[in-house]
Design an enzyme around this catalytic site. Sequence first.
Site, PDB file in Angstrom:
ATOM      1  N   HIS A 148      25.086  25.723  62.235  1.00 44.40           N
ATOM      2  CA  HIS A 148      25.899  26.319  61.292  1.00 44.40           C
ATOM      3  C   HIS A 148      27.028  26.933  62.344  1.00 44.40           C
ATOM      4  CE1 HIS A 148      26.815  28.973  57.789  1.00 44.40           C
ATOM      5  NE2 HIS A 148      27.423  30.002  58.786  1.00 44.40           N
ATOM      6  N   CYS A 149      28.348  26.519  61.727  1.00 41.55           N
ATOM      7  CA  CYS A 149      29.683  26.702  62.453  1.00 41.55           C
ATOM      8  C   CYS A 149      30.096  28.074  62.040  1.00 41.55           C
ATOM      9  CB  CYS A 149      30.560  25.842  62.393  1.00 41.55           C
ATOM     10  SG  CYS A 149      31.944  25.938  63.538  1.00 41.55           S
ATOM     11  N   PRO A 150      30.146  29.375  62.858  1.00 49.38           N
ATOM     12  CA  PRO A 150      30.837  30.531  62.203  1.00 49.38           C
ATOM     13  C   PRO A 150      32.501  30.244  62.464  1.00 49.38           C
ATOM     14  CG  PRO A 150      30.396  30.847  64.530  1.00 49.38           C
ATOM     15  CD  PRO A 150      29.582  29.272  64.147  1.00 49.38           C
TER      16      PRO A 150
END
Length: 345
Positions: A167-169
């Site tokens: 999951h890439c913020p």
Amino acid sequence: MAERVYQVWKGRNIFFCKGRLIFGPDAKSLIITLLLIVVPVVIFCTNVARNLLHEFPTYNSGYIILVVTILFTIYVLVLLFLTSARDPGLVPRNSYPPEEEICYESSTLADVGGRHTPTPRLPRTKEVSVNGFSVKVKYCDTCMIYRPPRCSHCSVCDNCVERFDHHCPWVGQCIGLRNYRYFFLFVSSSALLCIFIFAMSVWNVKFLMDDYGTPWKAMKESPASVILIVYSFIFLWFVGGLTCFHLYLIGRNQTTYENFRYGAANRHNVYDQGCLKNFLEVFCTMTKPSRNNFQAYQQEEMPMRITREVKIDDSEGDSRTKVHDNLEIDNDLLKISQRRDAVNS
């Protein structure tokens, strides 16, 4: 009035345009990412690129630098949008445990309505075949499904994602099967943009040194160039290192999640087809269609299913009880009547 799928979606995603655009719950971080890209480019175009226009007066060659910068920035922003605003590979949830996988143990009896009936159990894992090898897939308690191979449940979005990478913020979205290609192109293109701005800013300082004689006077004349050199150099380490890391992962047909969980020396990677085929799989195959039609109307379900206990066998041999099908019933009389009919049948 019937509701659409995106309106009743149980994950933490944010939808726009009636379910056509889907973002993660931290989509606000996109504003920071946009500012980190757009602000330096605006400073570059209004200061460095404008000064370079005068250095190449013949045939207005300096305008090429300005046009390339603007077009390449637009390309990077489009890749960011394609990464953030699409279904990354979300696996639809089940409303109930998969009945075809439930097994009943005759040795364990549960007293239901005065009769002894076998207790239903769900295996914690089951085996599927991948490229001729047997692979174990786990049961997801939240989504009530057996996850497909390479699928994992994202704790941020609260969804199971196919070929889950991470999951890439920075893009506010999960990276999975359907957006990994665009994510890699976004990161690698951002690295190239940093290199371009860094090189042009250094070039601008060199021209100013020729005019003013010393580096100090040149930097004093164009502080924007110095800021851009430092800024692009720092961020190049980040996006450049990330690009190299994902090139390595693509060559091994491995995800970030698999690399951190199983380590780089995974000798039993059943997905590795060789470096060339691994790259072709990522860049030269059709993107699989989404498993979800978020704009469709939600199908009506049975108004009542009797609450029952299903024991899930854990891989370590432990069992834990999970209560399913505990649905809200507006009509209490209907609820009592259905339970009574089930006992008498």
